[in-house]
Design a protein around this motif. Structure first.
Motif, PDB file in Angstrom:
ATOM      1  N   SER A  20     -67.470 -61.869 -85.131  1.00 58.80           N
ATOM      2  CA  SER A  20     -67.710 -61.053 -86.313  1.00 58.80           C
ATOM      3  C   SER A  20     -66.359 -60.557 -86.808  1.00 58.80           C
ATOM      4  CB  SER A  20     -68.631 -59.868 -85.988  1.00 58.80           C
ATOM      5  OG  SER A  20     -68.899 -59.102 -87.144  1.00 58.80           O
ATOM      6  N   PHE A  21     -66.133 -60.662 -88.111  1.00 56.46           N
ATOM      7  CA  PHE A  21     -64.879 -60.145 -88.656  1.00 56.46           C
ATOM      8  C   PHE A  21     -65.134 -59.491 -90.016  1.00 56.46           C
ATOM      9  CE2 PHE A  21     -65.091 -64.658 -89.845  1.00 56.46           C
ATOM     10  CZ  PHE A  21     -64.857 -64.622 -91.220  1.00 56.46           C
ATOM     11  N   GLU A  22     -64.249 -58.566 -90.367  1.00 61.11           N
ATOM     12  CA  GLU A  22     -64.383 -57.800 -91.606  1.00 61.11           C
ATOM     13  C   GLU A  22     -63.996 -58.646 -92.807  1.00 61.11           C
ATOM     14  OE1 GLU A  22     -61.661 -54.369 -93.028  1.00 61.11           O
ATOM     15  OE2 GLU A  22     -63.241 -53.392 -91.840  1.00 61.11           O
ATOM     16  N   LEU A  23     -64.779 -58.532 -93.862  1.00 54.31           N
ATOM     17  CA  LEU A  23     -64.495 -59.255 -95.100  1.00 54.31           C
ATOM     18  C   LEU A  23     -63.696 -58.360 -96.052  1.00 54.31           C
ATOM     19  CD1 LEU A  23     -67.975 -60.940 -95.634  1.00 54.31           C
ATOM     20  CD2 LEU A  23     -65.847 -62.055 -94.933  1.00 54.31           C
ATOM     21  N   PRO A  24     -62.935 -58.950 -96.965  1.00 59.31           N
ATOM     22  CA  PRO A  24     -62.043 -58.165 -97.830  1.00 59.31           C
ATOM     23  C   PRO A  24     -62.719 -57.608 -99.079  1.00 59.31           C
ATOM     24  CG  PRO A  24     -61.680 -60.478 -98.243  1.00 59.31           C
ATOM     25  CD  PRO A  24     -62.705 -60.404 -97.133  1.00 59.31           C
ATOM     26  N   PHE A  25     -64.015 -57.340 -99.034  1.00 61.30           N
ATOM     27  CA  PHE A  25     -64.683 -56.733-100.168  1.00 61.30           C
ATOM     28  C   PHE A  25     -65.830 -55.854 -99.705  1.00 61.30           C
ATOM     29  CE2 PHE A  25     -67.343 -60.398 -99.514  1.00 61.30           C
ATOM     30  CZ  PHE A  25     -66.487 -61.491 -99.506  1.00 61.30           C
ATOM     31  N   SER A  26     -66.228 -54.952-100.613  1.00 60.43           N
ATOM     32  CA  SER A  26     -67.221 -53.927-100.317  1.00 60.43           C
ATOM     33  C   SER A  26     -68.265 -53.896-101.422  1.00 60.43           C
ATOM     34  CB  SER A  26     -66.553 -52.546-100.221  1.00 60.43           C
ATOM     35  OG  SER A  26     -65.499 -52.544 -99.298  1.00 60.43           O
ATOM     36  N   PRO A  27     -69.419 -53.263-101.161  1.00 59.81           N
ATOM     37  CA  PRO A  27     -70.415 -53.109-102.229  1.00 59.81           C
ATOM     38  C   PRO A  27     -69.867 -52.208-103.342  1.00 59.81           C
ATOM     39  CG  PRO A  27     -71.355 -52.606-100.075  1.00 59.81           C
ATOM     40  CD  PRO A  27     -69.890 -52.691 -99.892  1.00 59.81           C
ATOM     41  N   GLN A  28     -70.422 -52.354-104.516  1.00 62.12           N
ATOM     42  CA  GLN A  28     -70.023 -51.520-105.638  1.00 62.12           C
ATOM     43  C   GLN A  28     -70.230 -50.049-105.304  1.00 62.12           C
ATOM     44  OE1 GLN A  28     -72.024 -52.607-109.245  1.00 62.12           O
ATOM     45  NE2 GLN A  28     -71.239 -50.878-110.412  1.00 62.12           N
ATOM     46  N   GLY A  29     -69.181 -49.247-105.489  1.00 65.37           N
ATOM     47  CA  GLY A  29     -69.265 -47.811-105.243  1.00 65.37           C
ATOM     48  C   GLY A  29     -69.135 -47.399-103.793  1.00 65.37           C
ATOM     49  N   ASP A  59     -67.014 -48.999 -97.621  1.00 62.82           N
ATOM     50  CA  ASP A  59     -67.362 -49.721 -96.397  1.00 62.82           C
ATOM     51  C   ASP A  59     -67.327 -51.228 -96.648  1.00 62.82           C
ATOM     52  OD1 ASP A  59     -67.773 -47.393 -94.925  1.00 62.82           O
ATOM     53  OD2 ASP A  59     -69.857 -47.237 -95.616  1.00 62.82           O
ATOM     54  N   HIS A  60     -66.795 -51.963 -95.700  1.00 64.08           N
ATOM     55  CA  HIS A  60     -66.636 -53.397 -95.874  1.00 64.08           C
ATOM     56  C   HIS A  60     -67.848 -54.166 -95.352  1.00 64.08           C
ATOM     57  CE1 HIS A  60     -62.326 -53.881 -97.079  1.00 64.08           C
ATOM     58  NE2 HIS A  60     -62.324 -52.618 -96.706  1.00 64.08           N
ATOM     59  N   TYR A  61     -67.996 -55.370 -95.875  1.00 67.95           N
ATOM     60  CA  TYR A  61     -68.944 -56.324 -95.333  1.00 67.95           C
ATOM     61  C   TYR A  61     -68.328 -57.006 -94.113  1.00 67.95           C
ATOM     62  CZ  TYR A  61     -71.754 -56.188 -99.643  1.00 67.95           C
ATOM     63  OH  TYR A  61     -72.550 -55.802-100.682  1.00 67.95           O
ATOM     64  N   TYR A  62     -69.201 -57.661 -93.315  1.00 62.91           N
ATOM     65  CA  TYR A  62     -68.747 -58.435 -92.168  1.00 62.91           C
ATOM     66  C   TYR A  62     -69.375 -59.832 -92.233  1.00 62.91           C
ATOM     67  CZ  TYR A  62     -66.880 -54.202 -90.084  1.00 62.91           C
ATOM     68  OH  TYR A  62     -66.151 -53.061 -89.853  1.00 62.91           O
ATOM     69  N   TYR A  63     -68.680 -60.772 -91.634  1.00 66.90           N
ATOM     70  CA  TYR A  63     -69.214 -62.124 -91.504  1.00 66.90           C
ATOM     71  C   TYR A  63     -69.304 -62.445 -90.020  1.00 66.90           C
ATOM     72  CZ  TYR A  63     -70.115 -67.061 -92.324  1.00 66.90           C
ATOM     73  OH  TYR A  63     -70.691 -68.303 -92.350  1.00 66.90           O
ATOM     74  N   GLU A  89     -77.126 -57.563-106.353  1.00 70.20           N
ATOM     75  CA  GLU A  89     -77.890 -57.388-107.587  1.00 70.20           C
ATOM     76  C   GLU A  89     -79.386 -57.461-107.315  1.00 70.20           C
ATOM     77  OE1 GLU A  89     -78.466 -56.644-111.611  1.00 70.20           O
ATOM     78  OE2 GLU A  89     -76.653 -56.489-110.376  1.00 70.20           O
ATOM     79  N   CYS A  90     -79.817 -58.418-106.504  1.00 75.26           N
ATOM     80  CA  CYS A  90     -81.241 -58.534-106.180  1.00 75.26           C
ATOM     81  C   CYS A  90     -81.749 -57.302-105.454  1.00 75.26           C
ATOM     82  CB  CYS A  90     -81.486 -59.781-105.333  1.00 75.26           C
ATOM     83  SG  CYS A  90     -81.378 -61.328-106.225  1.00 75.26           S
ATOM     84  N   VAL A  91     -80.961 -56.796-104.515  1.00 81.48           N
ATOM     85  CA  VAL A  91     -81.363 -55.603-103.765  1.00 81.48           C
ATOM     86  C   VAL A  91     -81.400 -54.394-104.684  1.00 81.48           C
ATOM     87  CG1 VAL A  91     -80.700 -54.029-101.908  1.00 81.48           C
ATOM     88  CG2 VAL A  91     -80.527 -56.501-101.558  1.00 81.48           C
ATOM     89  N   ARG A  92     -80.406 -54.276-105.559  1.00 72.61           N
ATOM     90  CA  ARG A  92     -80.345 -53.140-106.474  1.00 72.61           C
ATOM     91  C   ARG A  92     -81.545 -53.130-107.413  1.00 72.61           C
ATOM     92  NH1 ARG A  92     -75.869 -54.379-108.658  1.00 72.61           N
ATOM     93  NH2 ARG A  92     -74.637 -53.421-107.007  1.00 72.61           N
ATOM     94  N   GLU A  93     -81.906 -54.313-107.934  1.00 64.21           N
ATOM     95  CA  GLU A  93     -83.024 -54.411-108.869  1.00 64.21           C
ATOM     96  C   GLU A  93     -84.365 -54.538-108.151  1.00 64.21           C
ATOM     97  OE1 GLU A  93     -82.793 -54.181-112.137  1.00 64.21           O
ATOM     98  OE2 GLU A  93     -80.601 -53.970-112.086  1.00 64.21           O
ATOM     99  N   GLN A  94     -84.314 -54.761-106.824  1.00 63.25           N
ATOM    100  CA  GLN A  94     -85.531 -55.023-106.044  1.00 63.25           C
ATOM    101  C   GLN A  94     -86.348 -56.147-106.669  1.00 63.25           C
ATOM    102  OE1 GLN A  94     -86.909 -53.789-102.837  1.00 63.25           O
ATOM    103  NE2 GLN A  94     -84.674 -53.820-102.906  1.00 63.25           N
ATOM    104  N   HIS A  95     -85.623 -57.185-107.043  1.00 58.28           N
ATOM    105  CA  HIS A  95     -86.254 -58.364-107.619  1.00 58.28           C
ATOM    106  C   HIS A  95     -85.626 -59.605-106.999  1.00 58.28           C
ATOM    107  CE1 HIS A  95     -88.186 -61.106-110.321  1.00 58.28           C
ATOM    108  NE2 HIS A  95     -87.044 -61.541-110.820  1.00 58.28           N
ATOM    109  N   PHE A  96     -86.460 -60.402-106.350  1.00 57.76           N
ATOM    110  CA  PHE A  96     -85.995 -61.599-105.663  1.00 57.76           C
ATOM    111  C   PHE A  96     -86.741 -62.802-106.265  1.00 57.76           C
ATOM    112  CE2 PHE A  96     -85.359 -58.028-102.908  1.00 57.76           C
ATOM    113  CZ  PHE A  96     -84.102 -58.247-102.363  1.00 57.76           C
TER     114      PHE A  96
END
Length: 301
Positions: free
Chosen positions: A130-139, A142-146, A246-253
């Protein structure tokens, strides 16, 4: 796995990303809600068995054990893993599992692909990362991990490669190996081999076994990944994660209807065919809950 107080994944792996690319609604059912078929598909059961048996064989050889002793131990493991069978496919049976093991051991008796052993004695098999990714959610800061699991690290002609095991009931021609040319799974594993294990990984080797009723055959193919390939993979990874945000934010998949009939058909086809009001009941009837966790370390469950 999720950011606190949300249903947004913080740790991603190739499985969850591939499912989203295939169909966002499938991602919702499978990854976010954890709905799994009550019975594991026979090809997956057989694939897991052949993977485990070959892994144990390679481990024993890497540790310098007597070859015949290792082979007998792995044959016993094959009997154990095939106790419940693998469905009614006569290409995936206890006999074809045992034969594949014995023929694999003979085919690669003088194998030039050597399982890597770290200076501390750790054998380079089944390595979770597992390693840290160089981007975070909007606002968020905290970083994402892969995360993921590398089947094997091995050396060939003095160079280090990630090895990915595959099995098929088809043939091992160019059509089979070409599917991994653009594999995001391969790119992620090679990237991990560089940043997690601090090893100069050159690329990946697909180590494949073709299983038929009366024979087993073997083949390998090198998949190269240079720096520009890995940079592009990281950029694309950021793009796909933003789509999930975006899908999670809109709760639309949305359902990707182009994927409904792929292979043997999506496992959620029957669910999606129902009206939205009764889909939950259909899921509860045909599936059970088993949440996907990309951070699970193999060997600890």
């Amino acid at each position: 796995m999720y950011f606190e107080g949300t249903k947004l994944q913080q740790a991603f792996d190739n499985t969850s990303l591939s499912i989203f690319k295939d169909c966002p609604r499938k991602y919702q059912f499978s990854i976010l809600e954890g709905w799994r078929p009550k019975r594991k598909a026979p090809p997956l059961l057989f694939g897991g068995a052949i993977h485990d048996v070959f892994e144990q064989f390679d481990k024993g050889i890497a540790l310098g054990e007597d070859r015949e002793t290792v082979l007998r131990r792995c044959m016993r493991l094959s009997f154990e893993l095939s106790g419940s069978g693998f469905g009614d496919d006569n290409r995936r049976t206890r006999l074809t599992l045992l034969r594949s093991l014995v023929w694999y051991a003979d085919h690669y008796r003088n194998d030039q692909l050597k399982t890597f052993v770290f200076p501390n004695g750790r054998v380079g098999l089944e390595m979770s990362f597992s390693f840290e990714l160089p981007f975070s959610p909007q606002g968020s800061n905290d970083h994402y991990y892969y995360s993921g699991h590398i089947d094997k690290l091995a050396t060939y002609n003095g160079l280090l490669y990630v090895v990915e095991r595959k099995h098929t009931t088809g043939t091992l021609g160019s059509q089979f190996f070409d599917r991994y040319t653009f594999s995001s799974q391969v790119s992620g594993y090679v990237f991990a081999g560089k940043v997690v294990f601090e090893s100069p990984v050159q690329g990946a080797i697909i180590d494949a076994t073709a299983v038929a009723v009366n024979s087993s055959s073997f083949g390998r193919s090198v998949v190269n990944r240079v720096g520009s390939h890995l940079e592009e993979w990281m950029q694309d990874l950021g793009y796909w994660i933003k789509q999930i945000e975006e899908c999670v934010r809109e709760q639309h998949f949305p359902m990707n209807t182009e994927s409904c009939s792929k292979y043997a058909g999506c496992q959620y086809r029957q669910v999606c065919s129902k009206s939205k009001a009764v889909r939950e009941l259909e899921l509860e009837t045909a599936f059970h809950r088993e949440h996907w966790n990309p951070l699970r370390v193999r060997g600890e469950d």
